[in-house]
Design a protein around this motif. Structure first.
Motif, mmCIF file in Angstrom:
data_model
loop_
_atom_site.group_PDB
_atom_site.id
_atom_site.type_symbol
_atom_site.label_atom_id
_atom_site.label_comp_id
_atom_site.label_asym_id
_atom_site.label_seq_id
_atom_site.Cartn_x
_atom_site.Cartn_y
_atom_site.Cartn_z
ATOM 1 N N LEU A 84 0.850 -1.189 0.000
ATOM 2 C CA LEU A 84 0.000 0.000 0.000
ATOM 3 C C LEU A 84 0.885 1.237 0.000
ATOM 4 O O LEU A 84 1.807 1.341 0.812
ATOM 5 C CB LEU A 84 -0.896 0.013 1.242
ATOM 6 N N PHE A 85 0.623 2.165 -0.919
ATOM 7 C CA PHE A 85 1.331 3.430 -0.981
ATOM 8 C C PHE A 85 0.343 4.540 -0.652
ATOM 9 O O PHE A 85 -0.640 4.753 -1.364
ATOM 10 C CB PHE A 85 1.929 3.651 -2.368
ATOM 11 N N VAL A 86 0.578 5.220 0.466
ATOM 12 C CA VAL A 86 -0.264 6.327 0.917
ATOM 13 C C VAL A 86 0.384 7.607 0.396
ATOM 14 O O VAL A 86 1.489 7.964 0.813
ATOM 15 C CB VAL A 86 -0.367 6.357 2.454
ATOM 16 N N CYS A 87 -0.284 8.276 -0.528
ATOM 17 C CA CYS A 87 0.381 9.358 -1.264
ATOM 18 C C CYS A 87 -0.477 10.607 -1.334
ATOM 19 O O CYS A 87 -1.680 10.541 -1.605
ATOM 20 C CB CYS A 87 0.713 8.878 -2.676
ATOM 21 N N GLU A 88 0.158 11.733 -1.108
ATOM 22 C CA GLU A 88 -0.520 13.021 -1.215
ATOM 23 C C GLU A 88 -0.859 13.340 -2.668
ATOM 24 O O GLU A 88 -0.191 12.901 -3.598
ATOM 25 C CB GLU A 88 0.362 14.128 -0.635
ATOM 26 N N ALA A 89 -1.923 14.131 -2.862
ATOM 27 C CA ALA A 89 -2.280 14.702 -4.160
ATOM 28 C C ALA A 89 -2.824 16.092 -3.870
ATOM 29 O O ALA A 89 -4.021 16.332 -3.922
ATOM 30 C CB ALA A 89 -3.304 13.835 -4.876
ATOM 31 N N ASP A 90 -1.934 16.998 -3.539
ATOM 32 C CA ASP A 90 -2.327 18.265 -2.930
ATOM 33 C C ASP A 90 -2.737 19.331 -3.940
ATOM 34 O O ASP A 90 -3.528 20.207 -3.620
ATOM 35 C CB ASP A 90 -1.165 18.789 -2.077
ATOM 36 N N ILE A 91 -2.199 19.280 -5.167
ATOM 37 C CA ILE A 91 -2.421 20.392 -6.102
ATOM 38 C C ILE A 91 -3.055 19.912 -7.400
ATOM 39 O O ILE A 91 -2.897 18.760 -7.806
ATOM 40 C CB ILE A 91 -1.104 21.141 -6.403
ATOM 41 N N ASP A 92 -3.746 20.811 -8.047
ATOM 42 C CA ASP A 92 -4.403 20.505 -9.306
ATOM 43 C C ASP A 92 -3.399 20.374 -10.440
ATOM 44 O O ASP A 92 -3.463 19.466 -11.264
ATOM 45 C CB ASP A 92 -5.422 21.606 -9.613
ATOM 46 N N ARG A 93 -2.438 21.296 -10.469
ATOM 47 C CA ARG A 93 -1.398 21.255 -11.499
ATOM 48 C C ARG A 93 -0.211 22.086 -11.045
ATOM 49 O O ARG A 93 -0.359 22.991 -10.219
ATOM 50 C CB ARG A 93 -1.910 21.768 -12.847
ATOM 51 N N GLY A 94 0.968 21.765 -11.568
ATOM 52 C CA GLY A 94 2.152 22.554 -11.277
ATOM 53 C C GLY A 94 2.123 23.876 -12.036
ATOM 54 O O GLY A 94 1.424 24.014 -13.042
ATOM 55 N N ARG A 95 2.864 24.845 -11.530
ATOM 56 C CA ARG A 95 2.954 26.143 -12.186
ATOM 57 C C ARG A 95 4.267 26.237 -12.938
ATOM 58 O O ARG A 95 5.333 25.977 -12.380
ATOM 59 C CB ARG A 95 2.862 27.265 -11.149
ATOM 60 N N GLU A 96 4.166 26.599 -14.193
ATOM 61 C CA GLU A 96 5.348 26.658 -15.040
ATOM 62 C C GLU A 96 6.387 27.614 -14.452
ATOM 63 O O GLU A 96 6.066 28.722 -14.033
ATOM 64 C CB GLU A 96 4.959 27.120 -16.447
ATOM 65 N N GLY A 97 7.614 27.148 -14.388
ATOM 66 C CA GLY A 97 8.703 27.973 -13.880
ATOM 67 C C GLY A 97 8.887 27.907 -12.384
ATOM 68 O O GLY A 97 9.859 28.458 -11.864
ATOM 69 N N GLU A 98 7.973 27.254 -11.664
ATOM 70 C CA GLU A 98 8.081 27.133 -10.213
ATOM 71 C C GLU A 98 8.505 25.715 -9.835
ATOM 72 O O GLU A 98 8.090 24.747 -10.458
ATOM 73 C CB GLU A 98 6.751 27.457 -9.522
ATOM 74 N N ARG A 99 9.345 25.625 -8.806
ATOM 75 C CA ARG A 99 9.722 24.316 -8.282
ATOM 76 C C ARG A 99 8.496 23.665 -7.666
ATOM 77 O O ARG A 99 7.813 24.264 -6.844
ATOM 78 C CB ARG A 99 10.816 24.490 -7.230
ATOM 79 N N GLN A 100 8.202 22.442 -8.055
ATOM 80 C CA GLN A 100 6.996 21.769 -7.588
ATOM 81 C C GLN A 100 7.292 21.038 -6.286
ATOM 82 O O GLN A 100 8.136 20.146 -6.247
ATOM 83 C CB GLN A 100 6.504 20.787 -8.648
ATOM 84 N N VAL A 101 6.567 21.404 -5.216
ATOM 85 C CA VAL A 101 6.821 20.819 -3.895
ATOM 86 C C VAL A 101 5.631 20.002 -3.395
ATOM 87 O O VAL A 101 5.627 19.538 -2.254
ATOM 88 C CB VAL A 101 7.204 21.909 -2.866
ATOM 89 N N HIS A 102 4.621 19.831 -4.231
ATOM 90 C CA HIS A 102 3.500 18.929 -3.955
ATOM 91 C C HIS A 102 3.215 18.137 -5.218
ATOM 92 O O HIS A 102 3.728 18.440 -6.302
ATOM 93 C CB HIS A 102 2.252 19.712 -3.533
ATOM 94 N N LEU A 103 2.353 17.139 -5.092
ATOM 95 C CA LEU A 103 2.005 16.270 -6.209
ATOM 96 C C LEU A 103 0.611 16.577 -6.733
ATOM 97 O O LEU A 103 -0.302 16.875 -5.967
ATOM 98 C CB LEU A 103 2.046 14.803 -5.772
ATOM 99 N N THR A 104 0.448 16.462 -8.040
ATOM 100 C CA THR A 104 -0.879 16.418 -8.636
ATOM 101 C C THR A 104 -1.399 14.986 -8.522
ATOM 102 O O THR A 104 -0.638 14.044 -8.231
ATOM 103 C CB THR A 104 -0.824 16.801 -10.120
ATOM 104 N N PRO A 105 -2.680 14.756 -8.759
ATOM 105 C CA PRO A 105 -3.171 13.370 -8.762
ATOM 106 C C PRO A 105 -2.433 12.493 -9.774
ATOM 107 O O PRO A 105 -2.150 11.320 -9.502
ATOM 108 C CB PRO A 105 -4.657 13.527 -9.104
ATOM 109 N N GLU A 106 -2.118 13.069 -10.927
ATOM 110 C CA GLU A 106 -1.388 12.306 -11.937
ATOM 111 C C GLU A 106 0.014 11.939 -11.445
ATOM 112 O O GLU A 106 0.498 10.823 -11.680
ATOM 113 C CB GLU A 106 -1.314 13.093 -13.243
ATOM 114 N N ASP A 107 0.666 12.883 -10.759
ATOM 115 C CA ASP A 107 1.979 12.588 -10.177
ATOM 116 C C ASP A 107 1.878 11.443 -9.170
ATOM 117 O O ASP A 107 2.727 10.549 -9.139
ATOM 118 C CB ASP A 107 2.538 13.817 -9.457
#
Length: 249
Positions: free
Chosen positions: A178-201
């Motif tokens: 079982l992998f318990v995984c966050e899906a905190d954001i709708d999408r990443g913002r271009e040019g910004e370091r991504q520090v949360h996951l989208t559902p697809e991620d």
């Protein structure tokens, strides 16, 4: 005791009615571990166990929605009549003790030692309590942060903590039941370091696991939709973490 996970809280970044922020009760091999101590999770922990029995506390990072209820626990253990047999080990990033002491307006941390035995996490940190092994992997966030791999008598649970996409998440999930995984954001913002996951991620990071449990869904997302989006990428059994539910791994 089989490996199991009881969901105490899943909200991000603040609690809602009947929905505390991040927290879980991990049980296995004779050990009982509070994983992440977000707002409201200490009260939920008490629904499921006597906190005086805690084997350890494991904190992924020092954002308040993952650690603030260490204050509630300190008040309970130091002043509230819940008596520990001895200081409970707290595995957390460096500085957790100073963070808690700061709430009391103090720079010293010695007064916390009767309740908490702070032990700093690092990449690859591993500890065994009874037949439960906890291993930390550094993940990508905007503060020092760790994911968790818990192993007990052949069963494996992995937990992302808060993280952007990184190789460590795939390594944590590989071979996990079982992998318990966050899906905190709708999408990443271009040019910004991504520090949360989208559902697809989340779905992509879970590829090596048998089953995905989506948690920590942020306010910009519908929870049911987030699970559907993660499942479409993962391609395996996918469900939503819900407060009060217990999963046996």
């Amino acid at each position: 005791m089989p490996l199991s996970l009881t969901v105490l809280g899943t909200a991000s970044p603040h609690p809602g009615p009947d929905r505390p922020t991040s927290g879980y009760l991990l049980r296995g091999g004779g050990a009982e571990v509070w994983v992440d101590a977000g707002f409201g999770t200490f009260a939920e922990l008490r629904r499921h166990m006597d906190p005086a029995r805690l084997t350890a506390i494991w904190v992924s990072h020092l954002h308040a929605d993952h650690c603030a209820d260490l204050l509630a626990a300190h008040y309970a253990f130091a002043y509230g009549g819940i008596t520990l047999a001895g200081p409970v080990p707290v595995y957390a990033p460096e500085g957790c003790d100073r963070r808690i002491a700061g709430f009391f307006g103090r720079t010293d941390v010695e007064f916390l030692r009767d309740v908490f035995d702070f032990r700093p996490l690092y990449d690859g940190h591993s500890v065994r309590h009874w037949n439960l092994t906890l291993t930390a992997r550094a993940v990508v966030h905007d503060v020092e942060a760790y994911g968790l791999r818990a192993e007990c008598q052949g069963s494996v649970l992995a937990y992302s903590g808060d993280s952007g996409p990184c190789d460590a998440l795939g390594e944590l999930a590989r071979g996990a039941d079982l992998f318990v995984c966050e899906a905190d954001i709708d999408r990443g913002r271009e040019g910004e370091r991504q520090v949360h996951l989208t559902p697809e991620d989340a779905g992509a990071c879970a590829k090596g696991a048998r089953e995905l449990l989506v948690t920590h869904v942020g306010p910009s997302l519908d929870r049911e939709e987030a699970v559907e989006r993660a499942a479409a990428v993962f391609g395996g059994p996918t469900s939503m973490a819900r407060e009060g539910e217990t999963r046996t791994v």
